[in-house]
Design a protein around this motif. Sequence first.
Motif, short mmCIF file in Angstrom:
data_model
loop_
_atom_site.label_atom_id
_atom_site.label_comp_id
_atom_site.label_asym_id
_atom_site.label_seq_id
_atom_site.Cartn_x
_atom_site.Cartn_y
_atom_site.Cartn_z
N HIS A 86 0.61 -1.26 -0.03
CA HIS A 86 0.03 0.01 -0.19
C HIS A 86 0.86 1.27 0.06
O HIS A 86 1.43 1.46 1.01
CB HIS A 86 -0.77 0.01 1.15
CG HIS A 86 -1.65 -1.03 1.34
ND1 HIS A 86 -1.37 -2.30 2.13
CD2 HIS A 86 -2.80 -1.55 0.66
CE1 HIS A 86 -2.21 -3.03 1.93
NE2 HIS A 86 -3.16 -2.63 1.22
N GLY A 87 1.23 1.74 -1.00
CA GLY A 87 1.91 3.06 -1.23
C GLY A 87 3.34 2.93 -1.82
O GLY A 87 3.55 1.86 -2.47
N PRO A 88 4.03 3.75 -2.02
CA PRO A 88 3.53 5.08 -1.29
C PRO A 88 2.84 5.83 -2.10
O PRO A 88 2.56 5.96 -3.48
CB PRO A 88 5.17 5.78 -1.62
CG PRO A 88 5.67 5.42 -2.60
CD PRO A 88 5.19 3.73 -2.75
N THR A 89 1.87 6.63 -1.59
CA THR A 89 0.78 7.65 -2.24
C THR A 89 1.31 9.05 -2.78
O THR A 89 0.92 9.17 -3.55
CB THR A 89 -0.52 7.77 -1.30
OG1 THR A 89 -0.04 8.19 -0.33
CG2 THR A 89 -1.30 6.53 -1.10
N GLN A 90 2.40 9.36 -2.08
CA GLN A 90 2.84 10.67 -2.51
C GLN A 90 4.30 10.41 -3.35
O GLN A 90 5.32 10.23 -2.69
CB GLN A 90 3.30 11.43 -1.35
CG GLN A 90 2.09 11.46 -0.26
CD GLN A 90 1.53 12.65 -0.23
OE1 GLN A 90 1.96 13.70 -1.11
NE2 GLN A 90 0.39 12.89 0.36
N TYR A 91 3.85 10.49 -4.38
CA TYR A 91 5.08 10.26 -5.45
C TYR A 91 4.49 11.38 -6.68
O TYR A 91 3.84 10.97 -7.34
CB TYR A 91 5.39 8.88 -5.87
CG TYR A 91 6.46 8.62 -7.32
CD1 TYR A 91 7.66 9.12 -6.85
CD2 TYR A 91 5.93 8.20 -8.49
CE1 TYR A 91 8.58 9.24 -8.19
CE2 TYR A 91 6.95 8.33 -9.56
CZ TYR A 91 8.14 8.71 -9.33
OH TYR A 91 9.21 8.70 -10.21
N PHE A 92 5.70 12.02 -6.94
CA PHE A 92 5.12 13.29 -7.93
C PHE A 92 6.40 13.67 -8.76
O PHE A 92 7.43 13.94 -7.99
CB PHE A 92 4.47 14.43 -7.13
CG PHE A 92 3.18 14.24 -6.51
CD1 PHE A 92 2.16 13.76 -7.18
CD2 PHE A 92 3.29 14.08 -5.17
CE1 PHE A 92 0.90 13.79 -6.53
CE2 PHE A 92 2.12 13.86 -4.44
CZ PHE A 92 0.86 13.48 -5.06
N GLY A 152 11.26 15.50 -8.97
CA GLY A 152 9.99 15.24 -8.13
C GLY A 152 10.38 15.09 -6.60
O GLY A 152 11.32 15.57 -6.05
N PHE A 153 9.19 14.45 -6.08
CA PHE A 153 9.60 14.23 -4.61
C PHE A 153 8.55 12.84 -4.36
O PHE A 153 7.54 12.69 -4.99
CB PHE A 153 9.05 15.28 -3.61
CG PHE A 153 7.77 15.75 -3.51
CD1 PHE A 153 7.14 16.59 -4.75
CD2 PHE A 153 6.98 15.27 -2.57
CE1 PHE A 153 5.98 16.98 -4.71
CE2 PHE A 153 5.56 15.62 -2.68
CZ PHE A 153 5.09 16.66 -3.76
N VAL A 154 8.78 12.47 -3.12
CA VAL A 154 8.37 10.94 -2.55
C VAL A 154 8.13 11.20 -1.03
O VAL A 154 9.04 11.57 -0.55
CB VAL A 154 9.08 9.65 -3.39
CG1 VAL A 154 10.47 9.74 -2.72
CG2 VAL A 154 8.21 8.34 -2.97
N GLY A 155 7.16 10.56 -0.73
CA GLY A 155 6.87 10.32 0.87
C GLY A 155 8.10 9.25 1.17
O GLY A 155 7.87 8.08 1.05
N ALA A 156 9.07 9.86 2.04
CA ALA A 156 10.11 9.18 2.10
C ALA A 156 9.82 8.07 3.29
O ALA A 156 10.23 6.91 3.01
CB ALA A 156 11.40 9.94 2.49
N ARG A 244 5.20 22.99 -6.77
CA ARG A 244 6.27 21.71 -6.89
C ARG A 244 7.14 22.21 -5.75
O ARG A 244 6.87 23.23 -4.93
CB ARG A 244 6.91 22.19 -8.22
CG ARG A 244 7.19 23.70 -8.45
CD ARG A 244 7.77 23.97 -9.60
NE ARG A 244 6.94 24.09 -10.75
CZ ARG A 244 6.05 25.05 -11.10
NH1 ARG A 244 5.92 25.88 -10.10
NH2 ARG A 244 5.14 24.80 -12.11
N VAL A 245 8.19 21.23 -5.89
CA VAL A 245 9.31 21.52 -4.74
C VAL A 245 10.22 22.97 -5.11
O VAL A 245 10.28 23.30 -6.21
CB VAL A 245 10.43 20.61 -4.86
CG1 VAL A 245 11.58 21.06 -4.15
CG2 VAL A 245 9.70 19.22 -4.33
N VAL A 246 10.31 23.90 -4.05
CA VAL A 246 10.83 25.00 -4.17
C VAL A 246 12.13 25.09 -3.39
O VAL A 246 12.19 24.48 -2.25
CB VAL A 246 10.10 26.13 -3.79
CG1 VAL A 246 10.90 27.60 -3.83
CG2 VAL A 246 8.35 26.31 -4.72
#
Length: 372
Positions: A86-92, A152-156, A244-246
């Motif tokens: 289940h996851g990660p749900t945060q991957y952009f 991008g970024f991901v929920g680590a 986005r990531v700044v």
Amino acid sequence: MVNDSADIIVIGAGIIGCAIAYELALRGARVRVFDARDIALGATQASAGVLAPYIEAHEEGALRDLCTRSLALYDDFIARLRQDAHGPTQYFRTGTLETASDDASAARLKATAAALDGMGVRAEYLESADVRRAEPALAPETPGGLLVHTHGFVGARELAHALAEAAGRRGTPVERTCAVHRVTSDKTGISLDTDNGVVRASTIVLAAGSWTGQIPIAGVKPPPVRPIRGQLLSLNWIGEPLKRVVWGPSCYLVPWTNGSLLVGATAEEAGFDERATVAGVRDLLDAVSELVPRAWQAGFSGVRVGLRPATPDELPMIGRSTVMDGLVYATGHYRNGILLAPLTAKLVADLLIDGREGAELELTKPQRFGAC
Ligand code: GLY
């Protein structure tokens, strides 16, 4: 008493240990993972999960090489993992905007934009008006910024837990709060003296991050990995979220879909002290408010602290020991453990399961710091 055995034992259940365990389990190895604490502590607990090789490594070189190769593996790494966990749900992959703070940094970012564009990387320099159109929350005086679309970024922490869950489903559970007190070897294999008794294996992978040097291994000098403390704030952002990531001169910002904004990070020589400090929080609050003045209106929801494992040249140590048969290093990922996890897992599994030495191992050879 010998309580059990495994083909491969991974020491450390941070992002690197969990990624390796999952990859090895996928390829059919009998693996066990031990961690003196729990999953996703160490450096992973304070990571904002930014995936940005062209910021972390501004110049061409070994670090950029490793980071870009690992980023290229990320979409498949996440897609495959989502089938098993289940996851990660945060991957952009929504890109990063690195802001200039003065003429010199603007010139540098313009040159980087041109160089990246020449290499076929989707990147552009935005002048002041465009940078504020892209991110209206930025301070009005922001002179410009470098947009890199492929970052991008991901929920680590979520990612490490998903990897552990997926490894567990493939028969490799993480044995938590199980410290390894001593490692010895003889002709028949390796013995680990652990909180759960003596465990035997033919191979061990040392993935204990900042704590790697604290595991006594008979006849092997501790590797030169030291902790660099990172403090990371979590704010409840009010109003239109960042897109986005700044990345600013003194902090970076990661917008989460639940409305929180992560603000990272300090980099401090503080030994194994994992406390948050007034000075660290103050510095980050000052930095974020300069970058996006509306931060003064945000709620403050907490601070996390992690210890990044740094080597003297800031490159990871991945590869076999030449001193102890069956000992493999996968540590020292410093600021880029999350980004380098897919590549590290692949390199270690290629080496241990297929006997194949990836070309990247030339860059990460542990022996560049002497016999180990
Ligand atoms: N990769 C960002 C940091 O370590 O703060």
